[in-house]
Design an enzyme around this catalytic site. Structure first.
Site, mmCIF file in Angstrom:
data_model
loop_
_atom_site.group_PDB
_atom_site.id
_atom_site.type_symbol
_atom_site.label_atom_id
_atom_site.label_comp_id
_atom_site.label_asym_id
_atom_site.label_seq_id
_atom_site.Cartn_x
_atom_site.Cartn_y
_atom_site.Cartn_z
ATOM 1 N N CYS A 53 3.864 13.270 -13.563
ATOM 2 C CA CYS A 53 4.890 12.653 -14.421
ATOM 3 C C CYS A 53 5.379 11.339 -13.815
ATOM 4 C CB CYS A 53 6.062 13.618 -14.612
ATOM 5 S SG CYS A 53 7.152 13.780 -13.173
ATOM 6 N N CYS A 87 6.248 19.430 -8.489
ATOM 7 C CA CYS A 87 7.349 18.779 -9.209
ATOM 8 C C CYS A 87 7.908 19.763 -10.233
ATOM 9 C CB CYS A 87 6.751 17.543 -9.906
ATOM 10 S SG CYS A 87 7.889 16.676 -10.996
ATOM 11 N N HIS A 119 0.826 -1.228 0.000
ATOM 12 C CA HIS A 119 0.000 0.000 0.000
ATOM 13 C C HIS A 119 0.850 1.263 0.000
ATOM 14 C CE1 HIS A 119 -3.737 -2.274 1.718
ATOM 15 N NE2 HIS A 119 -3.530 -2.508 0.430
#
Ligand code: APR
Length: 233
Positions: free
Chosen positions: A123, A143, A112
């Protein structure tokens, strides 16, 4: 004590219950996380798209709680068992804390995901170590590609990690042990049914799991107390 022969291959599945004695709340029991948070608000991809701040508040709280936790004798017993069995032990955990690793387990499959890792929601950048907390007024981390950074957690509706390796290990195991898991969340809840015709199936926890009928042995008690006696190493 659980007798393990030199030809046995052991599959161990752990759930939130093994970390309960370390002070990390479970999900469905007394004081469980899903008693104070709605899964739809903090535990799905839609929740993250709708309100990433709330999701990061939830995981920041979980990072703080898990950072203060220490492994308990249950984690230590499984790390000792790994040293005794080496590659004849496959440890699969539903937990996202790092207490198995802190106790010395070297090969842990986090189906998990991992609380102390993050990844980009857009991305394909690889997940990266991240123990930071992101709560208001902090901005949601971004990001370089411009995408939002998210916890590296398998949310409801997403596919758990490493299922091919997990099912390979299930095929090979002769002893299956589940520790501290209520047996209600798939696919983990069905692992025991998958192996019960050819493996010994053992449950360890203070109350019978929902899938109790698939287990040949049930050792009722706390993981931290039971595991050192069941696997004295
Ligand atoms: N030792 C062993 N087991 C314990 C202990 C303890 N000290 N205390 C509680 N338990 C048991 C409870 O009896 C219960 O069966 O741990 C189990 C916890 O069940 P859940 O809270 O449902 O946790 P888990 O089964 O791991 O949940 C599975 O659901 O929310 C998702 O992704 C999340 O991985 C999680 C998955």
């Amino acid at each position: 004590m659980v007798e393990i022969a030199s030809t046995d291959r052991v599959f161990i599945l752990t759930g939130a219950g093994i970390s309960a004695e370390s002070g990390i709340p479970t999900f469905r029991g007394e004081g469980g996380l899903w008693r104070s948070y709605r899964v739809e608000e903090v535990g799905t991809p839609e929740a993250f798209r709708r309100d990433p701040r709330l999701v990061w508040e939830f995981y920041s709280m979980r990072r703080r709680v898990a950072s203060a936790a220490k492994p308990n004798p249950g984690h230590v017993a499984l790390a000792k068992l790994e040293r005794a069995l080496e590659d004849r032990l496959f440890l699969c955990t539903q937990n996202v804390d790092s207490l198995h690793e802190q106790a010395g387990s070297k090969r842990v499959t986090h189906m998990h995901g991992e609380l102390f890792k993050s990844r980009c929601d857009s991305c394909r950048r690889a997940p990266f170590d991240d123990a930071n907390t992101y709560e208001p007024p902090a901005e949601i981390p971004r990001c370089e590609c411009g995408g939002r950074i998210r916890p590296h957690i398998c949310w409801f509706g997403e596919v758990p990690f490493d299922l091919d390796r997990i099912f390979q290990a299930l095929e090979e195991c002769t002893v299956f042990v589940a520790v501290g898991t209520s047996g209600v969340v798939e696919p983990a809840a069905s692992f025991v049914a998958h192996v019960r015709r050819r493996a010994r199936t053992i449950y360890v926890g203070p109350e019978e799991p929902a899938n109790k009928f698939a287990f040949t042995e049930c050792h009722l008690g706390k993981a931290g107390e039971m595991l050192p006696n069941l696997f004295p190493g």
